[in-house]
Write a protein that holds these residues in place. Structure first.
Motif, short mmCIF file in Angstrom:
data_model
loop_
_atom_site.label_atom_id
_atom_site.label_comp_id
_atom_site.label_asym_id
_atom_site.label_seq_id
_atom_site.Cartn_x
_atom_site.Cartn_y
_atom_site.Cartn_z
N PHE A 269 84.09 53.34 -2.04
CA PHE A 269 83.31 52.60 -3.03
C PHE A 269 81.81 52.81 -2.82
CE2 PHE A 269 87.03 49.47 -3.21
CZ PHE A 269 87.56 50.08 -4.32
N LYS A 270 81.40 52.77 -1.56
CA LYS A 270 79.97 52.90 -1.27
C LYS A 270 79.44 54.27 -1.67
CE LYS A 270 80.00 49.38 2.32
NZ LYS A 270 79.93 49.07 3.77
N HIS A 271 80.27 55.30 -1.52
CA HIS A 271 79.87 56.63 -2.00
C HIS A 271 79.68 56.61 -3.52
CE1 HIS A 271 80.06 59.00 1.63
NE2 HIS A 271 81.29 58.64 1.89
N MET A 272 80.59 55.95 -4.21
CA MET A 272 80.52 55.90 -5.67
C MET A 272 79.29 55.13 -6.16
SD MET A 272 84.58 55.22 -6.33
CE MET A 272 84.45 55.09 -8.11
N LEU A 273 78.88 54.14 -5.40
CA LEU A 273 77.75 53.31 -5.82
C LEU A 273 76.41 54.04 -5.73
CD1 LEU A 273 78.81 49.92 -4.18
CD2 LEU A 273 78.81 50.50 -6.62
N ARG A 274 76.41 55.24 -5.15
CA ARG A 274 75.17 56.02 -5.08
C ARG A 274 74.77 56.58 -6.44
NH1 ARG A 274 76.37 60.44 -0.70
NH2 ARG A 274 78.19 60.59 -2.07
N TYR A 275 75.72 56.67 -7.37
CA TYR A 275 75.46 57.26 -8.68
C TYR A 275 75.26 56.13 -9.69
CZ TYR A 275 77.57 61.30 -6.35
OH TYR A 275 77.88 62.30 -5.46
N LYS A 276 74.22 56.22 -10.49
CA LYS A 276 73.85 55.13 -11.39
C LYS A 276 74.98 54.77 -12.35
CE LYS A 276 70.40 53.81 -14.86
NZ LYS A 276 69.18 54.22 -15.59
N ASP A 277 75.51 55.76 -13.08
CA ASP A 277 76.57 55.48 -14.05
C ASP A 277 77.84 55.00 -13.36
OD1 ASP A 277 75.01 56.10 -16.25
OD2 ASP A 277 75.63 58.19 -16.30
N ASP A 278 78.16 55.62 -12.22
CA ASP A 278 79.35 55.21 -11.49
C ASP A 278 79.21 53.76 -11.02
OD1 ASP A 278 79.02 58.13 -11.38
OD2 ASP A 278 80.88 58.09 -10.27
N ALA A 279 78.03 53.42 -10.52
CA ALA A 279 77.80 52.06 -10.03
C ALA A 279 77.97 51.05 -11.15
CB ALA A 279 76.41 51.95 -9.42
N ARG A 280 77.48 51.38 -12.34
CA ARG A 280 77.62 50.46 -13.48
C ARG A 280 79.09 50.22 -13.79
NH1 ARG A 280 78.28 51.29 -18.72
NH2 ARG A 280 77.94 53.53 -18.53
N TRP A 281 79.90 51.28 -13.70
CA TRP A 281 81.33 51.13 -13.97
C TRP A 281 82.05 50.41 -12.83
CZ3 TRP A 281 84.85 54.97 -16.91
CH2 TRP A 281 84.41 55.08 -18.24
N VAL A 282 81.75 50.80 -11.58
CA VAL A 282 82.43 50.21 -10.43
C VAL A 282 82.14 48.72 -10.33
CG1 VAL A 282 82.55 50.20 -7.90
CG2 VAL A 282 82.55 52.37 -9.13
N LEU A 283 80.93 48.31 -10.71
CA LEU A 283 80.56 46.90 -10.63
C LEU A 283 80.95 46.11 -11.88
CD1 LEU A 283 77.06 47.26 -8.94
CD2 LEU A 283 79.27 46.74 -7.87
N ASP A 284 81.53 46.78 -12.87
CA ASP A 284 81.99 46.09 -14.07
C ASP A 284 83.27 45.32 -13.73
OD1 ASP A 284 83.51 45.75 -16.67
OD2 ASP A 284 81.68 46.70 -17.44
N PRO A 285 83.40 44.08 -14.17
CA PRO A 285 84.62 43.30 -13.89
C PRO A 285 85.91 44.00 -14.32
CG PRO A 285 82.92 41.87 -14.78
CD PRO A 285 82.39 43.27 -14.89
N ALA A 286 85.83 44.84 -15.36
CA ALA A 286 87.04 45.54 -15.81
C ALA A 286 87.53 46.51 -14.75
CB ALA A 286 86.75 46.29 -17.12
N PHE A 287 86.62 47.11 -13.97
CA PHE A 287 87.02 48.03 -12.90
C PHE A 287 87.77 47.26 -11.82
CE2 PHE A 287 86.52 50.10 -8.84
CZ PHE A 287 86.80 51.43 -9.11
#
Length: 213
Positions: free
Chosen positions: A172-190
């Motif tokens: 997850f922490k790797h994914m949070l480095r990318y702006k668009d990915d972070a927006r999706w990963v932090l979305d409640p739907a994810f």
């Protein structure tokens, strides 16, 4: 891995389109028949890549994914081109669009159903013991059959058991480095999609990371 002379390699790549390159040369080619070749350069004389080349890792990972029913490129052959010091994987690309391409379209930019599916897909990877360090929206493809799959799969480890919580958190922490990915990963739907999988370690630390707190 099949040995290939430079002349045979040049014949194989004739009329190819260079999709990716760096200061050291070509990295990804689209061949005239629509198939791809990915070239790997050994950065050090003594390294793990000498014993287990990245082209072979790519092919091994494709086989592991297929055994788990996860869509990925179809491997045609792996080569060692000693004259140019490159290892090469030759493959049929996975058809479809990456999630990064899809979210450029207004209809998909904030698609809660797709974000949910992405979360569920990531949980499935983790439950299958797949740790993909390069997991991001640019490496996940929505195929014409409406299923999610993976590309650019050399940087992957496959374990016999579901990933431990610490490894999931690292992914997850790797994914949070990318702006668009972070927006999706932090979305409640994810998080809903991810935690909907019954095999997931559904504890407070995972929920905390997924909810961005």
């Amino acid at each position: 891995m099949r040995a290939l002379t430079q002349s045979d390699f040049q014949a194989l790549r004739k009329d190819a389109q260079v999709l990716e390159a760096d200061a050291f040369g070509d990295k990804v080619l689209r061949l005239s028949d629509g198939n791809f070749m990915k070239l790997f350069r050994r950065k050090r004389l003594i390294s793990s890549a000498a014993l287990f080349p990245y082209a072979r890792r790519f092919a091994r990972n494709a086989l592991a994914l297929k055994r788990r029913g996860i869509a990925c490129p179809e491997i045609l052959e792996t080569y060692r081109v000693a004259d140019i010091a490159r290892d090469v994987v030759h493959y049929q690309p996975l058809p479809g669009q990456t999630l990064r391409q899809l979210i450029k379209e207004p209809a998909h930019f904030d698609d809660k159903h797709l974000i949910y599916r992405f979360g569920h897909f990531v949980a499935h990877l983790h439950n299958e013991g797949i740790y993909f360090r390069s997991l991001h929206l640019g490496n996940v493809v929505m195929t014409p059959d409406n299923e999610l799959g993976l590309i650019d799969i050399a940087d992957m480890r496959v374990y016999r058991r579901p990933l431990r919580k610490t490894v999931r958190l690292r992914n997850f922490k790797h994914m949070l480095r990318y702006k668009d990915d972070a927006r999706w990963v932090l979305d409640p739907a994810f998080s809903e999609g991810y935690l909907s999988n019954q095999q997931v370690c559904n504890d407070m630390e995972l929920r905390t990371v997924l909810n961005g707190h």
